[in-house]
Each structure stands twice: as structure tokens, then as C-alpha cells.
Scaffold this active site. Structure first.
Site, PDB file in Angstrom:
ATOM      1  N   ASP A 299       0.893  -1.159   0.000  1.00 13.70           N
ATOM      2  CA  ASP A 299       0.000   0.000   0.000  1.00 13.70           C
ATOM      3  C   ASP A 299       0.930   1.206   0.000  1.00 13.70           C
ATOM      4  OD1 ASP A 299      -1.543   2.175   0.739  1.00 13.70           O
ATOM      5  OD2 ASP A 299      -1.951   1.450   2.776  1.00 13.70           O
ATOM      6  N   GLU A 317      -3.373   4.241  -2.785  1.00 16.16           N
ATOM      7  CA  GLU A 317      -3.868   3.880  -1.453  1.00 16.16           C
ATOM      8  C   GLU A 317      -5.378   4.107  -1.332  1.00 16.16           C
ATOM      9  OE1 GLU A 317      -2.504   6.119   2.177  1.00 16.16           O
ATOM     10  OE2 GLU A 317      -2.540   4.108   3.055  1.00 16.16           O
ATOM     11  N   GLU A 318      -5.826   5.250  -1.802  1.00 16.07           N
ATOM     12  CA  GLU A 318      -7.250   5.576  -1.652  1.00 16.07           C
ATOM     13  C   GLU A 318      -8.106   4.578  -2.434  1.00 16.07           C
ATOM     14  OE1 GLU A 318      -4.936   7.855  -2.498  1.00 16.07           O
ATOM     15  OE2 GLU A 318      -4.995   9.451  -0.993  1.00 16.07           O
ATOM     16  N   GLY A 435       6.110   5.744  -3.840  1.00 19.62           N
ATOM     17  CA  GLY A 435       6.621   7.104  -3.602  1.00 19.62           C
ATOM     18  C   GLY A 435       6.836   7.910  -4.868  1.00 19.62           C
ATOM     19  N   GLY A 437       4.450   8.819  -7.324  1.00 26.59           N
ATOM     20  CA  GLY A 437       3.295   9.487  -7.923  1.00 26.59           C
ATOM     21  C   GLY A 437       3.050  10.763  -7.140  1.00 26.59           C
TER      22      GLY A 437
HETATM   23  N1  AR6 Z   1      -0.555  -1.178  -9.034  1.00 25.45           N
HETATM   24  C1  AR6 Z   1       0.714  -0.889  -9.412  1.00 25.45           C
HETATM   25  N2  AR6 Z   1       1.197   0.358  -9.518  1.00 25.45           N
HETATM   26  C2  AR6 Z   1       0.368   1.371  -9.243  1.00 25.45           C
HETATM   27  C3  AR6 Z   1      -0.983   1.167  -8.855  1.00 25.45           C
HETATM   28  C4  AR6 Z   1      -1.432  -0.185  -8.750  1.00 25.45           C
HETATM   29  N3  AR6 Z   1      -2.686  -0.474  -8.404  1.00 25.45           N
HETATM   30  N4  AR6 Z   1      -1.553   2.357  -8.669  1.00 25.45           N
HETATM   31  C5  AR6 Z   1      -0.606   3.275  -8.915  1.00 25.45           C
HETATM   32  N5  AR6 Z   1       0.557   2.705  -9.274  1.00 25.45           N
HETATM   33  P1  AR6 Z   1       0.813   6.903  -5.601  1.00 25.45           P
HETATM   34  P2  AR6 Z   1       2.958   7.690  -3.716  1.00 25.45           P
HETATM   35  C6  AR6 Z   1       1.839   3.359  -9.612  1.00 25.45           C
HETATM   36  O1  AR6 Z   1       0.865   8.267  -6.168  1.00 25.45           O
HETATM   37  O2  AR6 Z   1       3.714   8.509  -4.693  1.00 25.45           O
HETATM   38  C7  AR6 Z   1      -1.780   8.783  -1.528  1.00 25.45           C
HETATM   39  O3  AR6 Z   1      -2.544   9.932  -1.329  1.00 25.45           O
HETATM   40  C8  AR6 Z   1       1.696   4.576 -10.505  1.00 25.45           C
HETATM   41  O4  AR6 Z   1       2.846   4.628 -11.353  1.00 25.45           O
HETATM   42  O5  AR6 Z   1      -0.476   6.396  -5.090  1.00 25.45           O
HETATM   43  O6  AR6 Z   1       3.707   6.811  -2.773  1.00 25.45           O
HETATM   44  C9  AR6 Z   1      -1.284   8.222  -0.220  1.00 25.45           C
HETATM   45  O7  AR6 Z   1      -2.259   8.308   0.788  1.00 25.45           O
HETATM   46  C10 AR6 Z   1       1.721   5.709  -9.504  1.00 25.45           C
HETATM   47  O8  AR6 Z   1       2.148   6.927 -10.079  1.00 25.45           O
HETATM   48  O9  AR6 Z   1       1.875   6.708  -4.408  1.00 25.45           O
HETATM   49  C11 AR6 Z   1      -0.112   9.104   0.054  1.00 25.45           C
HETATM   50  O10 AR6 Z   1      -0.514  10.334   0.626  1.00 25.45           O
HETATM   51  C12 AR6 Z   1       2.714   5.202  -8.483  1.00 25.45           C
HETATM   52  O11 AR6 Z   1       2.419   3.804  -8.412  1.00 25.45           O
HETATM   53  C13 AR6 Z   1       0.467   9.354  -1.318  1.00 25.45           C
HETATM   54  O12 AR6 Z   1      -0.619   9.156  -2.235  1.00 25.45           O
HETATM   55  C14 AR6 Z   1       2.640   5.851  -7.130  1.00 25.45           C
HETATM   56  O13 AR6 Z   1       1.307   5.835  -6.658  1.00 25.45           O
HETATM   57  C15 AR6 Z   1       1.539   8.366  -1.666  1.00 25.45           C
HETATM   58  O14 AR6 Z   1       2.080   8.713  -2.900  1.00 25.45           O
END
Ligand code: AR6
Length: 540
Positions: A299, A317-318, A435, A437
Site C-alpha cells: 500500500d 492507497e485511496e 513514492g 506518484g
Molecule cells: N498497481 C501498481 N502500480 C500502481 C498502482 C497499482 N494499483 N496504482 C498506482 N501505481 P501513488 P505515492 C503506480 O501516487 O507517490 C496517496 O494519497 C503509478 O505509477 O499512489 O507513494 C497516499 O495516501 C503511480 O504513479 O503513491 C499518500 O498520501 C505510483 O504507483 C500518497 O498518495 C505511485 O502511486 C503516496 O504517494
């Protein structure tokens, strides 16, 4: 399901540790103890019935700073005006029961019921998204069905809380290694209470309020959010969940575990002699993490679990939390994560399909989870919540940034791997652009940090690049070169520190590393002296 042309590297059987996702050993069973609160009764033979939910564990309500303050607690009091112009304290649960037992036929009446025990917010909470959902987005018949059939069931589920949850729920506080197991029925009742915004002391926005270091749990922040399409779709997922659990109560259980590793026990990365080759790596550009049956699924969390699920967020996550709403109950009791902490959730069931992502996210109907249950009655779905460094707030490419994310990943990946001599501890990790996105990091760097943490904790890894086949090939190429040159975790760490100190753009990382490996190809061991050549090479 799996598209055979879209993955490279080790086959999934090596990541599962068996031919099928379910051949790998199970996680340790649910065992009540001083660090594991089990809120339901485990029969003497240890096996839960398959056709009905387990009975609640008997216990004494606790109204203190170590436990969730339940709305049905006798000590949950609420000021109501008396006829002398003052106010007197009444049991809040009686007010809640009263408000929810009156007829509720539309979103206006639902909002008024919620405000009956949240009077302070009368002029502030506008319920915009809730009104838009029922008045504009759903068909008339769908809304009517909700208010006539589903809502009375959700009310019953919420008001059954005093019967369903009798033992106190400990807060998963910082620095603690502690677990809570609840039945899916108990979770449904707690979430029904969140739906009606009944949890006391959880609405304050003040920095010094009692729950300032906990996520929000009452759903008012979602009802309040400006009613964009993705917010409406999240509400549809939640309503669907309630329709499902009210029609047929799920019979399993879910375990939430917080892991906190003291700084002195974290790995010394520069000294690690573990070869990168320890790690079987599978890289897939087609499937998504939630489709990785049997693996520990990441997650991409916020340090406040759930992130923006009860507001505007609609990324990994959402989305995961709304298609598997039982995960949201973690927000009731999990204190904000520290850098050396992680949370594992075993057994959260999936209820909805979805399409799209972010603004285009949409509920796409029923999902029937077919994951088998383990010997404790949990679906064999393990979700590992890890918050990456928020790039911008801190620099990801700095010695501090590297160590921060390595430690975080290792704390999560090494869950249940205490016996070092047992070899690989299956199942493997299913991850991706952690991390990279909303948090703005770089996949080339984050993939390497996760590879190092996996190698160090001896877990195989499946990396999902989210439709990016170029990234899939880059990661595999980088990994193959590291393996070919027998690079260890410690050597790679020192190279990453050197790269950070060169102040190059992070996009140059792979070319920098490939150049160093190439320069050293003639020697038998990898030399670690710093040269400026790689930097010059990368910027060409
Ligand atoms: N499976 C594989 N890869 C994925 C998927 C999935 N289902 N969904 C997204 N990705 P992000 P962060 C890839 O932005 O940067 C939330 O608000 C996709 O390339 O969700 O760690 C949390 O609560 C995407 O750009 O994660 C935190 O506040 C990348 O994973 C914050 O976002 C990152 O997804 C965390 O941000």
C-alpha cells in the site's frame, strides 16, 4: 489474467515459492496475547465456523487514552440544552439511537440525523458530495433502494455496536509492536458508525486535540469534499460495500499489526554483504499490485493511513481502501507512522471492481474475492502499508533520503522473517513505483532501494510498473547488470551515496551505475573509488 508477454525475469512461481499463489506457508495464526488483542471469541478447537461470523469476545469498555473511545461507551456524554437556558450532559449513544431511528428518506434527512449528535458543526458541514450522489448522480430508483433497503440495514449494523464490540480496542500507538484482530462483522459495524460520523473526539482540526496524530475516521470529510466525480465514485464503492455486507454478513476475520523497529536494530546498509543476486525479481508491466494473488501487496501509504480516502485523494492507497473498505477501520486506531514503522493488514476482502485512476476513477460493479482463508479465517491477502519519503519535503537523493526509504522498506519487508537461517521467507513482495506518484519520487531510484531491502530481508519481489514497459526493461537490465557483477547491497548503497553526492539529476542514475559497472568490468571486484567520469558520461 496474467498476460504472458508483459513480464520478464523470474517466473511468479519463484516469487510465490510454490507452483500456485496458495502453496506458500501461511502467516502465523491469530493468537491472543499481551501484544495481540482479539476482539472475537476463538472456539476451543481454534477453528471458526464457515457459515456464521465469530461471536464477540466479552470484555469491559475502556474509556482512556490507550483505547478507541467508542460512541456507545457509557462515558461518552454530550451536552444538550436544558429548559433553563443552560445545558446538561446526556449519553451520546441515546442521542445517536434517537436520531437514527427516525425516518430517513433522503440525503437531507440523513445529514440532519448526523448533525443531531454533531451539533457544533451544524453551520459548517454542508454534505455537498452526499447530496450530489443521491440527488444528481444515482438514478431515482437506486436512491430509493438505498434509503428503503440498504440504509435501514446500515443503521441496524451501527446500532448493534454495543453487542458486536464488547472488548476494548487498543490503539496501535507509535513505538509499539502490537496487533488487533477483528471479525469482518465487527469491522462492518465500526464502519457503519464511521458512515454516521458517531466516533467521539474525532472531528477536531486542532493541532493539540486528543486524536491529532490519528487519521480521520468519521466519513463527514468525504461527504464534505467538493463533489468531484472521483469523490462520488468513492462513495459508490462504500455504499456497495454496505449493500454487500448487509445482504450477507462476511464470516472471516482481519488482523492489523504495527511493527516498530528501534533505530539500533536497523541494518547498517554500507556494511551489508548480501548479494543482490539473493533476490529473484519478476517485473510486470501489465497487471496491478492488487492482482498479485498470494504476495504481500504494497500500500503506497500516507503516514496517516488511508491518506485522502475520506477526502480528495484517489490514487493507489485511496483506491485500494475504497475497493476493500475493511482496510479503513485501520484509520480508527493507527497512530501516524514513524520512519521506522510499518503496518501489515491480513485478510481485508475486496468488494468492488474499478476502472480509471485519479480523476477518471470509477466504480465498476461487484468483485467477488476468491482468495482462500487461512487457518485463522482470514482471506490470504496481506497488505503492507509503507509511507515513502515525500520528495520536496525532503530530498530523496541524499544520504538521509536513501537511508530513510531503505529503513522504511526493510521494516515492512522483513515482517515475519525473524529466523534468518530458514532461507527465503515466502511469500514475496508485490510492489511498484512506491513514492513516485503523489510523493514525486523517481522509479529508477525507488526500485533499487526496494530491491536492496528485499535482498536484505530475503524476500523475492514482483515489481509492477503500471503499464510502463520501458521502465520494466530498464529495471530488469539494471538488476541483471548488478547480478552479473556480483554487486552486494552494501556496495550498491555506497554507489548510491556517491551518486547523490555528485548532485546529478536522478534521471541519470541508471546510466551512472551502468557506467561504473562497465568501467570496472575488467577488474574482478568492483572498485569503489570516486571518479568524475561517470557523471560526465551520464550528462552526455
Ligand atoms: N498497481 C501498481 N502500480 C500502481 C498502482 C497499482 N494499483 N496504482 C498506482 N501505481 P501513488 P505515492 C503506480 O501516487 O507517490 C496517496 O494519497 C503509478 O505509477 O499512489 O507513494 C497516499 O495516501 C503511480 O504513479 O503513491 C499518500 O498520501 C505510483 O504507483 C500518497 O498518495 C505511485 O502511486 C503516496 O504517494
Amino acid at each position: 489474467m496474467s498476460h504472458s508477454n508483459d513480464w520478464i525475469g523470474a517466473p511468479l512461481s519463484l516469487i510465490y515459492g510454490s507452483e500456485t499463489p496458495w502453496g506458500a506457508p501461511e502467516f502465523p495464526p491469530v493468537q491472543p496475547g499481551h501484544n495481540h488483542a482479539v476482539l472475537y471469541h476463538i472456539p476451543s478447537n481454534g477453528v471458526l465456523a464457515e457459515d456464521r461470523p465469530p461471536k464477540p469476545q466479552i470484555g469491559q469498555d475502556r474509556w482512556d487514552q490507550h483505547h478507541v473511545r467508542l460512541p456507545c461507551s457509557k462515558q461518552s456524554l454530550y451536552p444538550v440544552p436544558d429548559n433553563k437556558g443552560g445545558s446538561r450532559l446526556r449519553k451520546r449513544w441515546a442521542i445517536i439511537e434517537n436520531a437514527l431511528k427516525r425516518p430517513i428518506q433522503n440525503s437531507e434527512q440523513l445529514a440532519n440525523a448526523i448533525l443531531a449528535y454533531n451539533t457544533k458543526f451544524k453551520s459548517r458541514w454542508k454534505f455537498r458530495a452526499l447530496h450530489r450522489l443521491f440527488n444528481e448522480c444515482l438514478e431515482e430508483e437506486e436512491s430509493q433502494y438505498f434509503f428503503n433497503v440498504t440504509l435501514p440495514d446500515i443503521i441496524k449494523l451501527a446500532l448493534d455496536l454495543p453487542t458486536l464490540v464488547q472488548a476494548p480496542i487498543p490503539l496501535l500507538k507509535q513505538h509499539k509492536n502490537i496487533s488487533v484482530s477483528l471479525s469482518q462483522q465487527q469491522i462492518a459495524s465500526l464502519l457503519a458508525n464511521a458512515f454516521f460520523c458517531t466516533f467521539p473526539r474525532r472531528n477536531s482540526l486542532k493541532q493539540d486535540s486528543e486524536y491529532a496524530s490519528y487519521p480521520f475516521i468519521n466519513f463527514n470529510s468525504l461527504y464534505e469534499a467538493s463533489p468531484s466525480d472521483d469523490v462520488i465514485e468513492k462513495l459508490k464503492c462504500i455504499c456497495h460495500y454496505f449493500r454487500r455486507v448487509c445482504t450477507k454478513v462476511p464470516v472471516g476475520v482481519v488482523t492489523f499489526t504495527r511493527r516498530s523497529v528501534p533505530p539500533r536494530s536497523l541494518p547498517q546498509w554500507a556494511e551489508s554483504t548480501r548479494p543482490i543476486a539473493t533476490l529473484p525479481l519478476h517485473v510486470d508491466s501489465y497487471n496491478t499490485i492488487e492482482e498479485a494473488d498470494g504476495l504481500i501487496q504494497l500500500d503506497f501509504a500516507n503516514k496517516y493511513l488511508g491518506g485522502g480516502v475520506l477526502g480528495h485523494g484517489c490514487v493507489q492507497e485511496e483506491i485500494r481502501f475504497v475497493i476493500c473498505p475493511e482496510l479503513m477501520v485501520s484509520m480508527l486506531f493507527t497512530e501516524v507512522l514513524r520512519p521506522n514503522e510499518a503496518v501489515m493488514i491480513i485478510g481485508g476482502e475486496r468488494y468492488s471492481r474499478y476502472v480509471g485512476y485519479g480523476h477518471t476513477f470509477a466504480w465498476a460493479g461487484e468483485w467477488h474475492d476468491t482468495a482462500p482463508r487461512d487457518c485463522s479465517g482470514r482471506r490470504r491477502v496481506a497488505l503492507l502499508a509503507l509511507d515513502a519519503l515525500q520528495h520536496g519535503a525532503q530530498r530523496e537523493c541524499s544520504p538521509h533520503g536513501l537511508a530513510r526509504d531503505l529503513h522504511k522498506a526493510w521494516v515492512g519487508f522483513s515482517f515475519n522473517t525473524d529466523n534468518e537461517n530458514e532461507g527465503m521467507n515466502f511469500p514475496g513482495i508485490a510492489t511498484g513505483n512506491w513514492g513516485c506518484g503523489a510523493f514525486g519520487g523517481t522509479p529508477q531510484l525507488k526500485s533499487l532501494l526496494q530491491i536492496m531491502a528485499c535482498a536484505q530481508s530475503r524476500r523475492p519481489m514482483a515489481y509492477y510498473t503500471f503499464k510502463d514497459s520501458k521502465l520494466r526493461d530498464e529495471i530488469m537490465n539494471m538488476y541483471s547488470q548488478l547480478v552479473k557483477h556480483h554487486v552486494t547491497v552494501g556496495q550498491l548503497y555506497r554507489l548510491l551515496v556517491r551518486f547523490c553526492n555528485e548532485n546529478l539529476p536522478t534521471s541519470c542514475l541508471h546510466s551512472f551505475l551502468l557506467q561504473v559497472l562497465k568501467d570496472d568490468a575488467s577488474s574482478t571486484t568492483l572498485k569503489m573509488e570516486s571518479t568524475k567520469n561517470e557523471a560526465a558520461e551520464c550528462l552526455k
